[in-house]
Write an enzyme that holds these catalytic residues in place. Structure first.
Site, PDB file in Angstrom:
ATOM      1  N   CYS A 288       0.870  -1.183   0.000  1.00  0.00           N
ATOM      2  CA  CYS A 288       0.000   0.000   0.000  1.00  0.00           C
ATOM      3  C   CYS A 288       0.906   1.232   0.000  1.00  0.00           C
ATOM      4  O   CYS A 288       1.954   1.226  -0.640  1.00  0.00           O
ATOM      5  CB  CYS A 288      -0.948  -0.020   1.199  1.00  0.00           C
ATOM      6  SG  CYS A 288      -0.120   0.024   2.806  1.00  0.00           S
ATOM      7  N   ARG A 289       0.525   2.268   0.717  1.00  0.00           N
ATOM      8  CA  ARG A 289       1.373   3.465   0.758  1.00  0.00           C
ATOM      9  C   ARG A 289       2.475   3.319   1.796  1.00  0.00           C
ATOM     10  O   ARG A 289       3.645   3.551   1.503  1.00  0.00           O
ATOM     11  CB  ARG A 289       0.528   4.707   1.058  1.00  0.00           C
ATOM     12  CG  ARG A 289       1.349   6.006   1.136  1.00  0.00           C
ATOM     13  CD  ARG A 289       0.458   7.215   1.348  1.00  0.00           C
ATOM     14  NE  ARG A 289       1.236   8.449   1.376  1.00  0.00           N
ATOM     15  CZ  ARG A 289       1.756   8.983   2.477  1.00  0.00           C
ATOM     16  NH1 ARG A 289       1.578   8.376   3.650  1.00  0.00           N
ATOM     17  NH2 ARG A 289       2.445  10.104   2.429  1.00  0.00           N
TER      18      ARG A 289
END
Length: 200
Positions: free
Chosen positions: A68-69
């Site tokens: 993800c981030r």
């Protein structure tokens, strides 16, 4: 159950050996478009059907990697897979931020505001509006600021964010899908085991 993790460098080195790696990026399409790992497939967390993916992998014992981030949404995605009975899932430590900061290859596109920043902007704006309305209109508006504060505390404790999930569905966090001529739109969505070029 403890979630297995892998560092960006370890995953990159694994790919360099020629090992087939299936990597799912669970950020919003807009975040994915801004920057992503070249061989990642975009399947936003709010659209992730872990049971469908587990079934589509046809009992594969190869690890399914999640990114993800910064790692938080990846952990939530791993939890979904574990609940669906898929034990061999691995979260990439530090997410795309760590991958990029390590100087590893990425694909860059149009800049966007990350979902985490959007949550901070929205929450801060609601608290500010609630405080101003409470001071100049009616003290009852202070309840809005208190509600947002309680929501942030809940998000911190549970590692889930209702506001983030809502914002992820907003139009500005989506990317129009180009459908090739003569191709059914359903064939352009990411499917288990699809090419890493899917949804890029």
């Amino acid at each position: 159950m403890t979630i297995t993790t892998i560092s960006p460098k370890q995953l990159h080195d694994l790919v360099q050996t020629g090992t087939q790696v299936e990597l799912i990026d669970v950020r919003t399409p807009a975040e994915f478009r801004e920057v992503h790992v070249p061989f990642a497939q975009n399947v936003p967390l709010d659209q992730l059907d872990a049971a469908h993916w587990a079934k589509g992998r046809n009992g594969s014992t190869h690890p399914l990697y999640i990114i993800c981030r910064s790692g938080s949404r990846g952990k939530q995605a791993c939890d979904k897979f574990l609940s669906a009975g898929s034990a061999n899932v691995v979260n990439v430590e530090g997410g795309t931020l760590a991958w990029d900061q390590a100087g590893l290859p990425v694909v860059r596109g149009k800049k966007t505001i990350s979902l985490e920043r959007q949550v901070r902007i929205a929450a801060g704006s609601l608290v500010l509006v609630g405080s101003l309305l409470g001071a100049f209109v009616s003290p009852y508006w202070i309840g809005l600021a208190a509600f947002v504060g309680a929501g942030l505390v809940f998000a911190g404790i549970t590692d889930t964010c209702g506001m983030g999930m809502m914002l992820a569905r907003m139009p500005w966090n989506q990317v129009p899908k180009a459908v090739p001529t003569g191709t059914n739109a359903a064939t352009t969505s990411c499917e288990p085991g699809a090419s890493s070029k899917c949804c890029t």
